[in-house]
Design an enzyme around this catalytic site. Sequence first.
Site, PDB file in Angstrom:
ATOM      1  N   ASN A 148       0.861  -1.189   0.000  1.00 37.36           N
ATOM      2  CA  ASN A 148       0.000   0.000   0.000  1.00 37.36           C
ATOM      3  C   ASN A 148       0.897   1.239   0.000  1.00 37.36           C
ATOM      4  O   ASN A 148       1.517   1.561   1.009  1.00 37.36           O
ATOM      5  CB  ASN A 148      -0.887  -0.052   1.256  1.00 37.36           C
ATOM      6  CG  ASN A 148      -1.712   1.211   1.423  1.00 37.36           C
ATOM      7  OD1 ASN A 148      -1.819   2.026   0.500  1.00 37.36           O
ATOM      8  ND2 ASN A 148      -2.299   1.371   2.597  1.00 37.36           N
ATOM      9  N   LYS A 150       0.052   4.305  -0.286  1.00 39.80           N
ATOM     10  CA  LYS A 150      -0.572   5.489   0.325  1.00 39.80           C
ATOM     11  C   LYS A 150      -0.318   6.726  -0.553  1.00 39.80           C
ATOM     12  O   LYS A 150      -0.389   6.615  -1.756  1.00 39.80           O
ATOM     13  CB  LYS A 150      -0.078   5.659   1.757  1.00 39.80           C
ATOM     14  CG  LYS A 150      -0.234   4.367   2.555  1.00 39.80           C
ATOM     15  CD  LYS A 150       0.059   4.507   4.003  1.00 39.80           C
ATOM     16  CE  LYS A 150      -0.133   3.153   4.678  1.00 39.80           C
ATOM     17  NZ  LYS A 150       0.065   3.204   6.097  1.00 39.80           N
ATOM     18  N   HIS A 247      -9.308   1.093   5.060  1.00 42.41           N
ATOM     19  CA  HIS A 247      -8.018   1.299   5.719  1.00 42.41           C
ATOM     20  C   HIS A 247      -8.204   2.270   6.888  1.00 42.41           C
ATOM     21  O   HIS A 247      -9.000   3.197   6.810  1.00 42.41           O
ATOM     22  CB  HIS A 247      -6.992   1.841   4.729  1.00 42.41           C
ATOM     23  CG  HIS A 247      -5.604   1.819   5.297  1.00 42.41           C
ATOM     24  ND1 HIS A 247      -5.140   2.800   6.135  1.00 42.41           N
ATOM     25  CD2 HIS A 247      -4.604   0.924   5.163  1.00 42.41           C
ATOM     26  CE1 HIS A 247      -3.899   2.502   6.497  1.00 42.41           C
ATOM     27  NE2 HIS A 247      -3.548   1.366   5.913  1.00 42.41           N
ATOM     28  N   GLU A 249      -6.583   4.666   7.902  1.00 47.56           N
ATOM     29  CA  GLU A 249      -6.404   6.097   7.596  1.00 47.56           C
ATOM     30  C   GLU A 249      -7.654   6.669   6.909  1.00 47.56           C
ATOM     31  O   GLU A 249      -7.998   7.833   7.103  1.00 47.56           O
ATOM     32  CB  GLU A 249      -5.151   6.286   6.727  1.00 47.56           C
ATOM     33  CG  GLU A 249      -3.886   6.097   7.557  1.00 47.56           C
ATOM     34  CD  GLU A 249      -2.704   5.509   6.792  1.00 47.56           C
ATOM     35  OE1 GLU A 249      -2.681   5.618   5.558  1.00 47.56           O
ATOM     36  OE2 GLU A 249      -1.817   4.925   7.442  1.00 47.56           O
ATOM     37  N   GLU A 322      -5.166  -4.987  10.642  1.00 46.86           N
ATOM     38  CA  GLU A 322      -4.134  -3.985  10.870  1.00 46.86           C
ATOM     39  C   GLU A 322      -4.392  -3.282  12.199  1.00 46.86           C
ATOM     40  O   GLU A 322      -5.241  -2.389  12.273  1.00 46.86           O
ATOM     41  CB  GLU A 322      -4.132  -2.956   9.745  1.00 46.86           C
ATOM     42  CG  GLU A 322      -3.847  -3.562   8.394  1.00 46.86           C
ATOM     43  CD  GLU A 322      -3.278  -2.539   7.434  1.00 46.86           C
ATOM     44  OE1 GLU A 322      -2.184  -2.757   6.930  1.00 46.86           O
ATOM     45  OE2 GLU A 322      -3.927  -1.496   7.212  1.00 46.86           O
ATOM     46  N   GLY A 328       2.639   2.158  10.553  1.00 42.62           N
ATOM     47  CA  GLY A 328       3.590   3.245  10.345  1.00 42.62           C
ATOM     48  C   GLY A 328       4.370   3.626  11.583  1.00 42.62           C
ATOM     49  O   GLY A 328       5.012   4.664  11.628  1.00 42.62           O
ATOM     50  N   SER A 369       3.627  -2.087   9.982  1.00 42.27           N
ATOM     51  CA  SER A 369       5.092  -2.063  10.128  1.00 42.27           C
ATOM     52  C   SER A 369       5.758  -3.396   9.777  1.00 42.27           C
ATOM     53  O   SER A 369       6.733  -3.801  10.403  1.00 42.27           O
ATOM     54  CB  SER A 369       5.488  -1.643  11.542  1.00 42.27           C
ATOM     55  OG  SER A 369       5.051  -0.324  11.798  1.00 42.27           O
TER      56      SER A 369
HETATM   57  P1  PGA Z   1       2.988   0.192   7.464  1.00 44.32           P
HETATM   58  O1  PGA Z   1       1.535   0.393   6.851  1.00 44.32           O
HETATM   59  O2  PGA Z   1       3.522  -1.090   6.931  1.00 44.32           O
HETATM   60  O3  PGA Z   1       3.782   1.375   7.013  1.00 44.32           O
HETATM   61  O4  PGA Z   1       2.823   0.150   8.946  1.00 44.32           O
HETATM   62  C1  PGA Z   1       0.650  -0.665   6.746  1.00 44.32           C
HETATM   63  C2  PGA Z   1      -0.671  -0.180   6.206  1.00 44.32           C
HETATM   64  O5  PGA Z   1      -1.122   0.890   6.603  1.00 44.32           O
HETATM   65  O6  PGA Z   1      -1.275  -0.871   5.381  1.00 44.32           O
END
Ligand code: PGA
Length: 727
Positions: A148, A150, A247, A249, A322, A328, A369
């Site tokens: 992803n 983003k 997601h 976010e 997640e 992140g 992460s």
């Molecule tokens: P990340 O993001 O691997 O940077 O933690 C995962 C995601 O939001 O899908």
Amino acid sequence: MLLLFLVASTNNVHVTAFTPSITSSTRSRVVVLHHCDGHEPTLTGRDRRSRFDSYAPFTDDGRVGFYGEIGRSDGRIQPCHHDEVSAAPQPQLPTSGSSSSVTAITLAAPPPKRYGIGSWKKSSDSPSSSSSTTTLPALHRRPIVAGNWKLNPSTRGEAITLLKLLAANFINHRNDNNNYGLASSTLPEVVIFPPLPYLSDAIQILAGSGIQVGAQTAGPNEKGAYTGEIAPSMLVSSGVSHILLGHSERRTLFGETNEYINMVLRKCLDIPSVKVILCIGESLSEYENGLLETVIDEQLRGCLANVDAKYLLSDRIILAYEPVWAIGTGLTATPSQAQYAHEVIRASLAKYYGSEEVASAVRIQYGGSVTPESMEALMSERDVDGALVGGASLNADSFTRIFDVAVLVANKKKQATAPLPRELVAMEVLPTKNALGESPIWSDRDQALYWVSATEGEVWRWNLIDPPYRRVMNTAVGCIGLRSRIDHALVIAAESAILTTTMASSAANGILSDFASGPRFLAHRPDHMSTTRPNDGRVDRYGNFVVGMYNQYHRAGATEGANNAGLYRLNARTLRWEMILDETYKFRVSNCICFSGDGTKMYFGDTPTRKVYVFDYSPDGPLRNRRLVWTMPPSMSGAPDGAQVDAGGKLWIAITGGRKVVQLDPGSGVVECIVHVGDANPTSLTFGGRDLDELFITTRASPNGGGIWRVKMPYGVRGLPEPEFQA
Ligand code: PGA
């Protein structure tokens, strides 16, 4: 505690880090703030990739900032004001002239394990979070690795470069000649989710690479006056194969609710073939308040309302778990945490759809992460079917490495679920009729095999050429070790004491009973209790004698306190006993005692539990860091008895009551080989012969054993020289 963990420089951005005062309830977070006077930060390459992926841009007083923040109880992100920046505690930052820097800070420790509702695994039973890992099976679901991107990267030029690097890495990965020995149903599926403007470039550049292209979101409407919206049908007709929905976010920054996500999801499902990756996961405060199960259940019910089970059964919907606190932040859930949450998801689906089949069919990725380093242990969990990768997917190399690890784990899962690759048959080579043959060891010095008949109190010797002979000890014997410097000499853990003897010459009757040459008293036995006696043991790779005890009453059931057995080491230098296993850990029948080639690991099994553990071993201290290596599957009868490590680090275990020996990969817990021992009952084993490539197996008299069995090892498999007791 403040922990500074990332410092880098960029050219024309002044960046600082701070602790905002906006989330006093938040116990664990990573915060990054970039602000520059009136112009966009122009960070390059790795800097952006490593830190910007889950951070939200905002403008405040002409400054452009990016920050990521997790676990807010109100689920919203707030812009940070300049005064908050200056008011906040300032970590030490490199501030050299006009040069600028990016800093991220981690606050506090990772969240506590709060998932437990009964089935939380003890940490000692869970695989270590290092690269070596144990729990596997379940590969009836195809693994899936997704990236992803983003809101990255900032320009089309950079996106094209990244796409080309990915295409170059993957172009040979899954054509017919290179599928890593995996069927297409088990070869990991790969998808990336670039920002919308790069989708057509991605589809074009990745054609033929095996990487599919998905969209990060879509709207619920098909067409009409919805400025800025994108319809699922538009995406699919442009070549998109997957759509990411829900997601965290999108939920926290753009207010998407379960109902809204459900609306879009159902629109997507109306289009044949497109797959949806539906993200769910709890926030930090929910996690800390033990609400994981409730949140997962709510999200699933909301997002899947009026969604027919057929879409889950036919793989049109993939789930991504997640935990918001891991996105992140660099805080990855431990493999056990991920496994537990995935089990919760399956349980919730089973309940909602009234179908175990749905629960077991749906693929669930872990996200948060994920790195190439954390991937193996995560994906080795039974219910983790892959990863949704954010930050690490912006680097072609790390994303490719994550894919490679997925292939590796898929192969291990395949091996673990496939019929055993190798079966061998051992032959009886010496019909000694020992009541209880045990503790075989091979002496390189003597070119001879030694073993004991435990209950008869005999020590045996055989050079593979002449008839064997024995010394009668007049005391039950648990185990033996070789002695250094003295030919034919042994150290013997007997019921009455630790003895030493030589096994130098044979007598006419084949019985060595000339007590002139031994046995001699060497040390008292440990554990002066009538309820225990020495059982399994070996000389460690530093020359000390490790002896485990046997609780005579174990057949009456588990006992507490004094009747439990202990694990000891006879220090070769001091001839004193050291208790190497904490008294709080109770066991009944010590077995499987053997050491890794480098001496830093000791295997151990308490036979009635049918489990084998490994500990960190040092000659100067107790055993530490117990990890579960293997639980015998219910389908396998018997229990683990004596064991030995081969030169390749594999563990060979005699299965008493199971008429077999197994070879185990202690990293994956996969049984790689089975040696059938006729109808005899194996008790222990060791490698011997000139090239240490013969496996010698002791057996007990009942029902038809008591002899020494032997099997030549397959090419390349050999043992390690047995260490000698250095007293
Ligand atoms: P990340 O993001 O691997 O940077 O933690 C995962 C995601 O939001 O899908």
